[in-house]
Design a protein around this motif. Sequence first.
Motif, PDB file in Angstrom:
ATOM      1  N   VAL A  59      -5.727   1.408  -8.759  1.00 23.40           N
ATOM      2  CA  VAL A  59      -6.426   2.513  -8.091  1.00 23.40           C
ATOM      3  C   VAL A  59      -7.805   2.026  -7.659  1.00 23.40           C
ATOM      4  O   VAL A  59      -8.597   1.551  -8.484  1.00 23.40           O
ATOM      5  CB  VAL A  59      -6.556   3.737  -9.028  1.00 23.40           C
ATOM      6  CG1 VAL A  59      -7.270   4.879  -8.303  1.00 23.40           C
ATOM      7  CG2 VAL A  59      -5.185   4.170  -9.513  1.00 23.40           C
ATOM      8  N   ASP A 112       0.823  -1.232   0.000  1.00 21.71           N
ATOM      9  CA  ASP A 112       0.000   0.000   0.000  1.00 21.71           C
ATOM     10  C   ASP A 112       0.847   1.267   0.000  1.00 21.71           C
ATOM     11  O   ASP A 112       0.361   2.332  -0.345  1.00 21.71           O
ATOM     12  CB  ASP A 112      -1.007   0.000   1.158  1.00 21.71           C
ATOM     13  CG  ASP A 112      -0.332  -0.095   2.519  1.00 21.71           C
ATOM     14  OD1 ASP A 112       0.871   0.197   2.602  1.00 21.71           O
ATOM     15  OD2 ASP A 112      -1.005  -0.476   3.494  1.00 21.71           O
ATOM     16  N   ASN A 113       2.110   1.154   0.408  1.00 21.76           N
ATOM     17  CA  ASN A 113       2.969   2.342   0.390  1.00 21.76           C
ATOM     18  C   ASN A 113       4.372   1.907  -0.019  1.00 21.76           C
ATOM     19  O   ASN A 113       5.100   1.315   0.776  1.00 21.76           O
ATOM     20  CB  ASN A 113       2.987   3.022   1.756  1.00 21.76           C
ATOM     21  CG  ASN A 113       3.680   4.382   1.691  1.00 21.76           C
ATOM     22  OD1 ASN A 113       4.694   4.551   1.008  1.00 21.76           O
ATOM     23  ND2 ASN A 113       3.133   5.361   2.407  1.00 21.76           N
ATOM     24  N   LEU A 114       4.734   2.207  -1.244  1.00 20.86           N
ATOM     25  CA  LEU A 114       5.996   1.725  -1.781  1.00 20.86           C
ATOM     26  C   LEU A 114       7.191   2.347  -1.067  1.00 20.86           C
ATOM     27  O   LEU A 114       8.219   1.704  -0.859  1.00 20.86           O
ATOM     28  CB  LEU A 114       6.065   2.020  -3.287  1.00 20.86           C
ATOM     29  CG  LEU A 114       6.863   1.056  -4.151  1.00 20.86           C
ATOM     30  CD1 LEU A 114       6.367  -0.376  -4.001  1.00 20.86           C
ATOM     31  CD2 LEU A 114       6.812   1.474  -5.611  1.00 20.86           C
ATOM     32  N   GLN A 141       2.531  -3.235 -10.906  1.00 26.46           N
ATOM     33  CA  GLN A 141       1.396  -2.490 -11.457  1.00 26.46           C
ATOM     34  C   GLN A 141       0.840  -1.580 -10.369  1.00 26.46           C
ATOM     35  O   GLN A 141       0.997  -1.855  -9.174  1.00 26.46           O
ATOM     36  CB  GLN A 141       0.287  -3.452 -11.913  1.00 26.46           C
ATOM     37  CG  GLN A 141       0.735  -4.552 -12.847  1.00 26.46           C
ATOM     38  CD  GLN A 141      -0.284  -5.670 -12.926  1.00 26.46           C
ATOM     39  OE1 GLN A 141      -1.485  -5.417 -12.942  1.00 26.46           O
ATOM     40  NE2 GLN A 141       0.197  -6.908 -12.959  1.00 26.46           N
ATOM     41  N   ILE A 142       0.171  -0.549 -10.809  1.00 27.56           N
ATOM     42  CA  ILE A 142      -0.523   0.344  -9.875  1.00 27.56           C
ATOM     43  C   ILE A 142      -2.022   0.108 -10.037  1.00 27.56           C
ATOM     44  O   ILE A 142      -2.555   0.168 -11.152  1.00 27.56           O
ATOM     45  CB  ILE A 142      -0.196   1.822 -10.157  1.00 27.56           C
ATOM     46  CG1 ILE A 142       1.317   2.060  -9.991  1.00 27.56           C
ATOM     47  CG2 ILE A 142      -0.994   2.736  -9.236  1.00 27.56           C
ATOM     48  CD1 ILE A 142       1.756   3.448 -10.390  1.00 27.56           C
ATOM     49  N   ARG A 155      -4.232   4.172  -3.907  1.00 28.77           N
ATOM     50  CA  ARG A 155      -3.331   3.435  -4.794  1.00 28.77           C
ATOM     51  C   ARG A 155      -2.686   2.262  -4.063  1.00 28.77           C
ATOM     52  O   ARG A 155      -2.166   2.428  -2.961  1.00 28.77           O
ATOM     53  CB  ARG A 155      -2.220   4.343  -5.323  1.00 28.77           C
ATOM     54  CG  ARG A 155      -2.695   5.375  -6.315  1.00 28.77           C
ATOM     55  CD  ARG A 155      -1.509   6.086  -6.926  1.00 28.77           C
ATOM     56  NE  ARG A 155      -1.865   6.883  -8.082  1.00 28.77           N
ATOM     57  CZ  ARG A 155      -1.003   7.332  -8.979  1.00 28.77           C
ATOM     58  NH1 ARG A 155       0.276   7.056  -8.838  1.00 28.77           N
ATOM     59  NH2 ARG A 155      -1.399   8.059 -10.011  1.00 28.77           N
ATOM     60  N   ASP A 156      -2.735   1.110  -4.674  1.00 26.29           N
ATOM     61  CA  ASP A 156      -1.986  -0.060  -4.206  1.00 26.29           C
ATOM     62  C   ASP A 156      -1.025  -0.488  -5.313  1.00 26.29           C
ATOM     63  O   ASP A 156      -1.286  -0.291  -6.506  1.00 26.29           O
ATOM     64  CB  ASP A 156      -2.933  -1.223  -3.879  1.00 26.29           C
ATOM     65  CG  ASP A 156      -3.651  -1.016  -2.553  1.00 26.29           C
ATOM     66  OD1 ASP A 156      -3.075  -0.343  -1.687  1.00 26.29           O
ATOM     67  OD2 ASP A 156      -4.775  -1.526  -2.409  1.00 26.29           O
ATOM     68  N   TYR A 157       0.071  -1.065  -4.880  1.00 27.74           N
ATOM     69  CA  TYR A 157       1.075  -1.536  -5.832  1.00 27.74           C
ATOM     70  C   TYR A 157       1.082  -3.065  -5.839  1.00 27.74           C
ATOM     71  O   TYR A 157       1.212  -3.694  -4.771  1.00 27.74           O
ATOM     72  CB  TYR A 157       2.465  -1.011  -5.445  1.00 27.74           C
ATOM     73  CG  TYR A 157       2.542   0.497  -5.465  1.00 27.74           C
ATOM     74  CD1 TYR A 157       2.910   1.171  -6.627  1.00 27.74           C
ATOM     75  CD2 TYR A 157       2.250   1.243  -4.323  1.00 27.74           C
ATOM     76  CE1 TYR A 157       2.986   2.553  -6.642  1.00 27.74           C
ATOM     77  CE2 TYR A 157       2.322   2.622  -4.337  1.00 27.74           C
ATOM     78  CZ  TYR A 157       2.692   3.271  -5.510  1.00 27.74           C
ATOM     79  OH  TYR A 157       2.757   4.641  -5.530  1.00 27.74           O
TER      80      TYR A 157
END
Length: 555
Positions: free
Chosen positions: A62, A23-25, A59-60, A68-70
């Motif tokens: 939304v 959730d937070n790169l 990938q991102i 945004r999740d990665y």
Amino acid sequence: MEEDKINAQVIAVFPNKVKIVVDNLEDFKVAEESLRVGSYLKIEDNENALLIAVIENFQIVVGQEGKRDYIIEAFPLGILRDGKFERGGDALAIPPKEVKPATIEEIKKIYQDSVSLNESFCFAKLSSNKNVAVPINGNKFFNKHIAIVGSTGSGKSHTLTTIIQKAISEKSGSFSLNNSHVILFDIHSEYKSAFPEANFINTSNLVLPYWLLNSEELEEFFLDTEANDHNQRYIFKECVVEDRKSRFTGSAAEKNNIHYDSPLYFDINSVLQSAISKNTETIDTGEVYASGAKKGEAKTVQGSLYGKLTNFVNRLENKVNDSRLDFLLGERVKTITFEDTLKTLLGYNQDKPSNITVIDLSGVPFEVLSITVSLISRLIFEYGYFYKRLRASRNPDEQVNNDIPILLVYEEAHKYVPNSELMKYRSSKKSIERIAKEGRKYGVTLLLASQRPSEISETIFSQCNNFIAMRLTNPVDQGYVKKLLPDTLGSLVDQMTSFKQGEALIVGESIILPSIIQIDRCEKQPSSNDIPYWELWKEEWKQLDFDQLKIEWQK
């Protein structure tokens, strides 16, 4: 990095893929490391197993509220459990409990702990981080067959050179010469500059006695094997065996044991004269002509082989008189001994022993290239076999079959062992295939280097346990190599098309993780560098000495 900042979850585990949502790169990254495609992750489960994976893509995603999740997709290299490595990712207990980026120090430790210091052999760094040396198990690397594949310009020759230079230089003591033994078949005359101290052999000093050829090699060399002429085979065999027996000075019992394959001297000129005699033989009937122009002369009839060996005789005469074949048929082969031949090939020269023998085959006529490679390869294999027998007879409890093991290196291997059933390749294929299947137990292993792996005998390639796959651009070759490599490598294999020069995928029993590496630069380089056409073309016109070129051409 603090525990509460680990904000990643594994959402799917496959044998060849792990999906992770972050959730937070920024919080997920290790402070001193950058996170990118090719970075390493470590994933722990509840059974204290550690999955090492390489990031392939991300990938991102939304969400409905704009969050945004990665999504990271990683390729599982394998699992470390109790210090032991298992390939693939499907042995990971579900659910995995923790995901973290692996630090460089952790990656270094995985490689360093994988092999003991006395077995460690290192010739490359990790491609994604040049600070990480990639050691391999030297025993498992050299006592099993090795394949180096890559398109022209990928760095095969430099890789081969680096490996051999490091192998012959490493020592376990303060002596000057270690116990490594390498025989390199150099088809393009590239390696003299890389190994200036080598036992260098070319057609000017190579002596390979034709009488050491076995029956198949003799027939391939001297007979028209595609003609299927039984007369020439029978006569040739008979003449060879008879001449060997006539020159033998041992006991009668030993003489009776001499056969077609006995490695004993025979004179090819005597065989030729016997063939000529049988081809022109006439038999006296015991009668005389009673009248006519031949009155009083003895009546004769043609021998059973009269005129039937003409092609055989012509072929034999052409071989004997061909100066290009002096290294096989010249005067020197009549005096050299079996022992001296073996000493020369193994680098046991009295004045200057050498770890590496470079055999320059560039001057060997193509029509006898297979025979030449076959004879040398077979002699080295048989050395391993008989040396093992000798050691066992001296000490029945001996555990090491061969304390002077040999590595045979075939540069451009598709030239000697192609995936072809043509008769002209039969001898070299048979000799090298035998080494591929049986050589390891006698201390004789192979290193095959080729730009066209799809053209190499599959029997030989399938016996290789260590692969160094460099850039491959031909789709047929790519498919062939993928078929030989483990299925668990996933997209690592797909990266072969975009490797830089000197970059390679190394896979096999000798390395703990399949890894993309950058090969170290060799100390002295082979003369295989690209010719700078454009720079040379812009220079002033150069004169060419055609007289000297002719002399060199006709040597």
